[in-house]
Scaffold this motif. Structure first.
Motif, short mmCIF file in Angstrom:
data_model
loop_
_atom_site.label_atom_id
_atom_site.label_comp_id
_atom_site.label_asym_id
_atom_site.label_seq_id
_atom_site.Cartn_x
_atom_site.Cartn_y
_atom_site.Cartn_z
N ASP A 80 11.03 -4.36 -1.75
CA ASP A 80 12.04 -3.56 -1.05
C ASP A 80 11.49 -3.17 0.32
N PRO A 81 12.07 -3.70 1.40
CA PRO A 81 11.55 -3.42 2.74
C PRO A 81 11.68 -1.96 3.17
N GLU A 82 12.44 -1.17 2.41
CA GLU A 82 12.59 0.24 2.74
C GLU A 82 11.58 1.12 2.01
N GLU A 83 10.67 0.51 1.22
CA GLU A 83 9.70 1.27 0.45
C GLU A 83 8.27 0.90 0.83
N ALA A 84 7.39 1.89 0.72
CA ALA A 84 5.97 1.67 0.94
C ALA A 84 5.21 2.59 -0.01
N GLU A 85 3.92 2.31 -0.15
CA GLU A 85 3.07 3.12 -1.02
C GLU A 85 1.86 3.60 -0.24
N LEU A 86 1.52 4.84 -0.46
CA LEU A 86 0.26 5.39 0.03
C LEU A 86 -0.74 5.16 -1.09
N GLY A 87 -1.58 4.15 -0.94
CA GLY A 87 -2.51 3.78 -2.00
C GLY A 87 -3.74 4.66 -2.05
N ALA A 88 -4.10 5.27 -0.92
CA ALA A 88 -5.29 6.13 -0.87
C ALA A 88 -5.23 6.99 0.37
#
Length: 168
Positions: A80-88
């Protein structure tokens, strides 16, 4: 403390690994056994792992006159191009509560063009981490029990709706 935020470079690998080790051991002592923490850190913060992450994600460092005092790692969603994750997002203990985490978060969000929702997973007992995200209007959207290198953890999934922030 004057801090600048910039994209991580290969020359920063040892410093990023130092920040990860210091913060993980400080944050999770008494929650995650030391051998489990060490196995995770050895796997995810090796030279090779960090080089791969530099090529496939957004890795930012916070640098002061003392050197690198924190970093953040953002991943764009493949589905989903509208989502991202802060992995750290890890800040040295003596630099926490100085605005460094907020600076890293803001810079990362600014570089994630088109992102409407940012997710983060945080261990349920990590009170400082949860308070950081709560204060920035992340909302709990789920909770998962998982085995982390053989150790049972409860992970809270949180979401920040960026589209709402743009409208404010």
């Amino acid at each position: 403390m004057a801090v600048s935020i910039r994209t991580m470079q290969e020359a920063d690998i040892a410093d990023v690994r130092r920040v990860a080790r210091t913060t993980w051991h400080a944050t999770y002592a008494g929650v995650i056994p030391e051998p489990v923490r060490t196995r995770f850190l050895d796997a995810f913060y090796s030279d090779e792992a960090l080089k791969r992450r530099m090529g496939g994600s957004l890795l930012l460092v916070a640098e002061s006159e003392r050197g690198i005092v924190g970093f953040a790692n953002f991943f764009e969603s493949r589905r989903d191009p509208e989502e991202a994750e802060l992995g750290a997002i890890y800040i040295m203990p003596d630099a926490q509560r100085t605005g460094v985490g907020s600076m890293l978060l803001a810079e990362g969000i600014g570089r994630l063009a088109g992102t409407k929702r940012l997710f983060v997973n945080v261990e349920r007992s990590n009170r400082n981490g949860r308070a950081f995200y709560d204060a920035r209007k992340f909302r709990i959207v789920g909770e998962t029990q998982e085995l982390f290198y053989g150790h049972a953890l409860t992970t809270v999934k949180m979401r920040l709706d960026l589209a709402c922030r743009d409208a404010e």
